[in-house]
Motif scaffolding. Structure first.
Motif, PDB file in Angstrom:
ATOM      1  N   PRO A   1      45.923 -23.448 -45.911  1.00 21.57           N
ATOM      2  CA  PRO A   1      46.986 -24.263 -45.305  1.00 21.57           C
ATOM      3  C   PRO A   1      46.519 -25.647 -44.875  1.00 21.57           C
ATOM      4  O   PRO A   1      47.347 -26.533 -44.653  1.00 21.57           O
ATOM      5  CB  PRO A   1      47.435 -23.424 -44.102  1.00 21.57           C
ATOM      6  CG  PRO A   1      46.299 -22.505 -43.815  1.00 21.57           C
ATOM      7  CD  PRO A   1      45.674 -22.212 -45.130  1.00 21.57           C
ATOM      8  N   SER A   2      45.210 -25.837 -44.745  1.00 25.86           N
ATOM      9  CA  SER A   2      44.703 -27.147 -44.320  1.00 25.86           C
ATOM     10  C   SER A   2      44.508 -28.092 -45.498  1.00 25.86           C
ATOM     11  O   SER A   2      44.184 -29.268 -45.293  1.00 25.86           O
ATOM     12  CB  SER A   2      43.374 -26.986 -43.577  1.00 25.86           C
ATOM     13  OG  SER A   2      42.350 -26.568 -44.461  1.00 25.86           O
ATOM     14  N   LEU A   3      44.709 -27.591 -46.720  1.00 26.11           N
ATOM     15  CA  LEU A   3      44.466 -28.398 -47.913  1.00 26.11           C
ATOM     16  C   LEU A   3      45.762 -28.658 -48.670  1.00 26.11           C
ATOM     17  O   LEU A   3      46.695 -27.857 -48.631  1.00 26.11           O
ATOM     18  CB  LEU A   3      43.470 -27.711 -48.849  1.00 26.11           C
ATOM     19  CG  LEU A   3      42.051 -27.474 -48.328  1.00 26.11           C
ATOM     20  CD1 LEU A   3      41.226 -26.756 -49.377  1.00 26.11           C
ATOM     21  CD2 LEU A   3      41.382 -28.788 -47.928  1.00 26.11           C
ATOM     22  N   ARG A   4      45.779 -29.754 -49.375  1.00 25.35           N
ATOM     23  CA  ARG A   4      46.868 -30.072 -50.292  1.00 25.35           C
ATOM     24  C   ARG A   4      46.258 -30.423 -51.646  1.00 25.35           C
ATOM     25  O   ARG A   4      45.233 -31.101 -51.715  1.00 25.35           O
ATOM     26  CB  ARG A   4      47.694 -31.253 -49.770  1.00 25.35           C
ATOM     27  CG  ARG A   4      48.872 -31.611 -50.696  1.00 25.35           C
ATOM     28  CD  ARG A   4      49.603 -32.835 -50.166  1.00 25.35           C
ATOM     29  NE  ARG A   4      50.195 -32.572 -48.867  1.00 25.35           N
ATOM     30  CZ  ARG A   4      51.387 -31.995 -48.701  1.00 25.35           C
ATOM     31  NH1 ARG A   4      52.101 -31.624 -49.745  1.00 25.35           N
ATOM     32  NH2 ARG A   4      51.865 -31.797 -47.487  1.00 25.35           N
ATOM     33  N   TYR A   5      46.893 -29.933 -52.708  1.00 26.98           N
ATOM     34  CA  TYR A   5      46.446 -30.229 -54.072  1.00 26.98           C
ATOM     35  C   TYR A   5      47.505 -31.081 -54.767  1.00 26.98           C
ATOM     36  O   TYR A   5      48.683 -30.722 -54.789  1.00 26.98           O
ATOM     37  CB  TYR A   5      46.230 -28.938 -54.871  1.00 26.98           C
ATOM     38  CG  TYR A   5      45.082 -28.083 -54.382  1.00 26.98           C
ATOM     39  CD1 TYR A   5      43.839 -28.136 -54.998  1.00 26.98           C
ATOM     40  CD2 TYR A   5      45.242 -27.207 -53.306  1.00 26.98           C
ATOM     41  CE1 TYR A   5      42.781 -27.347 -54.567  1.00 26.98           C
ATOM     42  CE2 TYR A   5      44.190 -26.417 -52.854  1.00 26.98           C
ATOM     43  CZ  TYR A   5      42.968 -26.488 -53.493  1.00 26.98           C
ATOM     44  OH  TYR A   5      41.928 -25.710 -53.060  1.00 26.98           O
ATOM     45  N   LYS A   6      47.075 -32.193 -55.327  1.00 30.64           N
ATOM     46  CA  LYS A   6      47.995 -33.068 -56.059  1.00 30.64           C
ATOM     47  C   LYS A   6      47.435 -33.313 -57.457  1.00 30.64           C
ATOM     48  O   LYS A   6      46.262 -33.702 -57.606  1.00 30.64           O
ATOM     49  CB  LYS A   6      48.169 -34.404 -55.335  1.00 30.64           C
ATOM     50  CG  LYS A   6      48.901 -34.324 -54.009  1.00 30.64           C
ATOM     51  CD  LYS A   6      49.209 -35.733 -53.491  1.00 30.64           C
ATOM     52  CE  LYS A   6      50.014 -35.683 -52.215  1.00 30.64           C
ATOM     53  NZ  LYS A   6      50.448 -37.033 -51.779  1.00 30.64           N
ATOM     54  N   ILE A   7      48.259 -33.081 -58.476  1.00 31.92           N
ATOM     55  CA  ILE A   7      47.815 -33.372 -59.832  1.00 31.92           C
ATOM     56  C   ILE A   7      47.734 -34.884 -60.017  1.00 31.92           C
ATOM     57  O   ILE A   7      48.449 -35.645 -59.360  1.00 31.92           O
ATOM     58  CB  ILE A   7      48.731 -32.735 -60.898  1.00 31.92           C
ATOM     59  CG1 ILE A   7      50.146 -33.318 -60.808  1.00 31.92           C
ATOM     60  CG2 ILE A   7      48.751 -31.231 -60.768  1.00 31.92           C
ATOM     61  CD1 ILE A   7      51.022 -32.898 -61.974  1.00 31.92           C
ATOM     62  N   ILE A   8      46.842 -35.307 -60.897  1.00 34.31           N
ATOM     63  CA  ILE A   8      46.686 -36.726 -61.180  1.00 34.31           C
ATOM     64  C   ILE A   8      47.659 -37.124 -62.281  1.00 34.31           C
ATOM     65  O   ILE A   8      47.654 -36.537 -63.371  1.00 34.31           O
ATOM     66  CB  ILE A   8      45.244 -37.050 -61.597  1.00 34.31           C
ATOM     67  CG1 ILE A   8      44.278 -36.689 -60.468  1.00 34.31           C
ATOM     68  CG2 ILE A   8      45.108 -38.528 -61.953  1.00 34.31           C
ATOM     69  CD1 ILE A   8      42.821 -36.888 -60.818  1.00 34.31           C
ATOM     70  N   ALA A   9      48.506 -38.075 -61.994  1.00 30.30           N
ATOM     71  CA  ALA A   9      49.498 -38.563 -62.954  1.00 30.30           C
ATOM     72  C   ALA A   9      49.348 -40.078 -63.112  1.00 30.30           C
ATOM     73  O   ALA A   9      48.778 -40.753 -62.263  1.00 30.30           O
ATOM     74  CB  ALA A   9      50.905 -38.217 -62.476  1.00 30.30           C
ATOM     75  N   GLU A  10      49.886 -40.556 -64.189  1.00 34.27           N
ATOM     76  CA  GLU A  10      49.872 -42.005 -64.464  1.00 34.27           C
ATOM     77  C   GLU A  10      48.461 -42.581 -64.413  1.00 34.27           C
ATOM     78  O   GLU A  10      48.154 -43.398 -63.528  1.00 34.27           O
ATOM     79  CB  GLU A  10      50.802 -42.736 -63.495  1.00 34.27           C
ATOM     80  CG  GLU A  10      52.259 -42.339 -63.610  1.00 34.27           C
ATOM     81  CD  GLU A  10      53.151 -43.142 -62.680  1.00 34.27           C
ATOM     82  OE1 GLU A  10      52.824 -44.329 -62.405  1.00 34.27           O
ATOM     83  OE2 GLU A  10      54.161 -42.596 -62.236  1.00 34.27           O
ATOM     84  N   PRO A  11      47.563 -42.245 -65.336  1.00 37.39           N
ATOM     85  CA  PRO A  11      47.796 -41.366 -66.484  1.00 37.39           C
ATOM     86  C   PRO A  11      47.580 -39.897 -66.115  1.00 37.39           C
ATOM     87  O   PRO A  11      46.913 -39.587 -65.132  1.00 37.39           O
ATOM     88  CB  PRO A  11      46.723 -41.820 -67.473  1.00 37.39           C
ATOM     89  CG  PRO A  11      45.583 -42.219 -66.583  1.00 37.39           C
ATOM     90  CD  PRO A  11      46.225 -42.877 -65.387  1.00 37.39           C
ATOM     91  N   SER A  12      48.142 -39.036 -66.947  1.00 35.65           N
ATOM     92  CA  SER A  12      47.941 -37.608 -66.746  1.00 35.65           C
ATOM     93  C   SER A  12      46.560 -37.222 -67.281  1.00 35.65           C
ATOM     94  O   SER A  12      46.221 -37.528 -68.418  1.00 35.65           O
ATOM     95  CB  SER A  12      49.033 -36.824 -67.490  1.00 35.65           C
ATOM     96  OG  SER A  12      48.815 -35.442 -67.360  1.00 35.65           O
ATOM     97  N   LEU A  13      45.766 -36.578 -66.451  1.00 37.99           N
ATOM     98  CA  LEU A  13      44.417 -36.173 -66.830  1.00 37.99           C
ATOM     99  C   LEU A  13      44.351 -34.654 -66.902  1.00 37.99           C
ATOM    100  O   LEU A  13      44.987 -33.957 -66.114  1.00 37.99           O
ATOM    101  CB  LEU A  13      43.394 -36.687 -65.817  1.00 37.99           C
ATOM    102  CG  LEU A  13      43.396 -38.202 -65.556  1.00 37.99           C
ATOM    103  CD1 LEU A  13      42.315 -38.566 -64.542  1.00 37.99           C
ATOM    104  CD2 LEU A  13      43.199 -38.979 -66.842  1.00 37.99           C
ATOM    105  N   ALA A  14      43.570 -34.153 -67.853  1.00 34.57           N
ATOM    106  CA  ALA A  14      43.513 -32.698 -68.057  1.00 34.57           C
ATOM    107  C   ALA A  14      42.099 -32.273 -68.419  1.00 34.57           C
ATOM    108  O   ALA A  14      41.259 -33.075 -68.832  1.00 34.57           O
ATOM    109  CB  ALA A  14      44.493 -32.282 -69.153  1.00 34.57           C
ATOM    110  N   THR A  15      41.835 -30.992 -68.240  1.00 33.48           N
ATOM    111  CA  THR A  15      40.584 -30.376 -68.657  1.00 33.48           C
ATOM    112  C   THR A  15      40.908 -29.136 -69.481  1.00 33.48           C
ATOM    113  O   THR A  15      42.059 -28.678 -69.510  1.00 33.48           O
ATOM    114  CB  THR A  15      39.723 -29.991 -67.446  1.00 33.48           C
ATOM    115  OG1 THR A  15      38.484 -29.420 -67.898  1.00 33.48           O
ATOM    116  CG2 THR A  15      40.433 -28.948 -66.584  1.00 33.48           C
ATOM    117  N   GLN A  16      39.904 -28.596 -70.153  1.00 32.44           N
ATOM    118  CA  GLN A  16      40.094 -27.379 -70.937  1.00 32.44           C
ATOM    119  C   GLN A  16      38.970 -26.397 -70.666  1.00 32.44           C
ATOM    120  O   GLN A  16      37.805 -26.788 -70.537  1.00 32.44           O
ATOM    121  CB  GLN A  16      40.133 -27.688 -72.441  1.00 32.44           C
ATOM    122  CG  GLN A  16      41.477 -28.161 -72.953  1.00 32.44           C
ATOM    123  CD  GLN A  16      41.493 -28.306 -74.462  1.00 32.44           C
ATOM    124  OE1 GLN A  16      40.874 -29.203 -75.012  1.00 32.44           O
ATOM    125  NE2 GLN A  16      42.207 -27.420 -75.126  1.00 32.44           N
TER     126      GLN A  16
END
Length: 293
Positions: A250-265
């Motif tokens: 609850p003390s953490l927040r996760y935000k995806i990286i957009a503009e540009p969208s970055l990904a891993t595999q």
């Protein structure tokens, strides 16, 4: 020096006591002490610091313990391959995995595989991507589960679908981005960042294209430590989005990286031109069916 010496040494190192190791191995204590003394003389180094109650490994002993574990694992793997040369109905599958990919992928897959092949057991090694590849290269494991990038000329692979990269941040301490669930790469420009080692060069390149040099306060391939440091408010951690499922807090927040969208595999890799055991081939077949069905 032989395999038996390594097994005896490993037992003493684990027990931390000659007497307990002697009971475990069902060997007389004086004979066990002589055997280890002979091993030290043969190697030309002192392996133990002997005390009144417990023994401690010297620096040479710690190195020998690591090498002995690798050699014993390789010996076991070889024996299992020979006993299960064709059928794949038994034996041991030796796997190495990075934390996030292993936890997300393996439990369900191993459960289903075990239902099909109940006589097959698993030996799992966990570490960062470099450690997993080292185990793969030395033959300790047959299959590695890592994060891209990797050298495709050295390894054959099965690639899982791309997964968004995210930034883990502590609420009210190290917070950025106007949107609730995503952040622009440019919004990270002045933020203290914790970056996985294997992504460092790529991340620097992404930031350069976005017009800034990131403020990297730590480079580490331990996702667990990176999240713990984030919880302490030391910085923001670059992580795969699935990390949120593993380290929900609850003390953490996760935000995806957009503009540009970055990904891993996530990549399941094995050495090219190396024969896999029948059990490992069955395991990879099941994995491919899961991905491509």
């Amino acid at each position: 020096m032989d395999i038996r010496d390594m097994k005896v040494f490993s037992a003493i190192a684990e027990e931390g006591n000659i007497s307990n190791a002697a009971k475990r191995l069902n060997i007389a204590q004086p004979a066990l002490s002589r055997q280890m003394k002979q091993l030290e003389e043969e190697l030309g180094v002192q392996l133990f610091e002997r005390g009144s109650r417990r023994i401690r490994l010297t620096e040479a002993g710690q190195l020998f313990r690591e090498r002995a574990a690798q050699i014993l694992a390789l010996a076991d793997a070889t024996a299992n391959e020979m006993s299960d040369f064709h059928s794949g109905l038994g034996g041991v599958i030796s796997l190495g995995a990075v934390t996030t990919s292993g936890v997300a992928l393996l439990p369900n897959l191993i459960s289903r595989f075990y239902q099909l092949y109940p006589n097959v057991t698993f030996q799992l090694w966990e570490g960062d991507g470099f450690r997993v590849l080292e185990l793969l290269n030395t033959g300790i494991i047959e299959v590695g589960i890592i994060r891209a990038p990797f050298d495709s000329e050295l390894y054959e692979s099965i690639l899982l679908p791309p997964e968004p990269l995210a930034v883990a941040m502590k609420k009210n301490a190290c917070y950025c981005g106007k949107r609730e669930d995503s952040v622009k790469l440019s919004e990270l420009a002045e933020q203290p960042l914790i970056i996985p080692l294997r992504w460092k060069e790529m991340f620097l390149d992404w930031c350069a294209k976005a017009g800034f040099t990131p403020k990297i306060i730590c480079v580490s391939d331990s996702i667990t430590l990176n999240i713990l440091w984030t919880k302490q408010g030391l910085g923001m951690a670059l992580v795969p989005k699935s990390t949120e499922d593993l380290f929900s807090d609850p003390s953490l927040r996760y935000k995806i990286i957009a503009e540009p969208s970055l990904a891993t595999q996530t990549a399941i890799v094995w050495l090219r031109n190396r024969r896999l055991s029948a059990s490992s081939r069955h395991f990879l077949d099941l994995l491919q069916k899961d991905i491509f069905q």
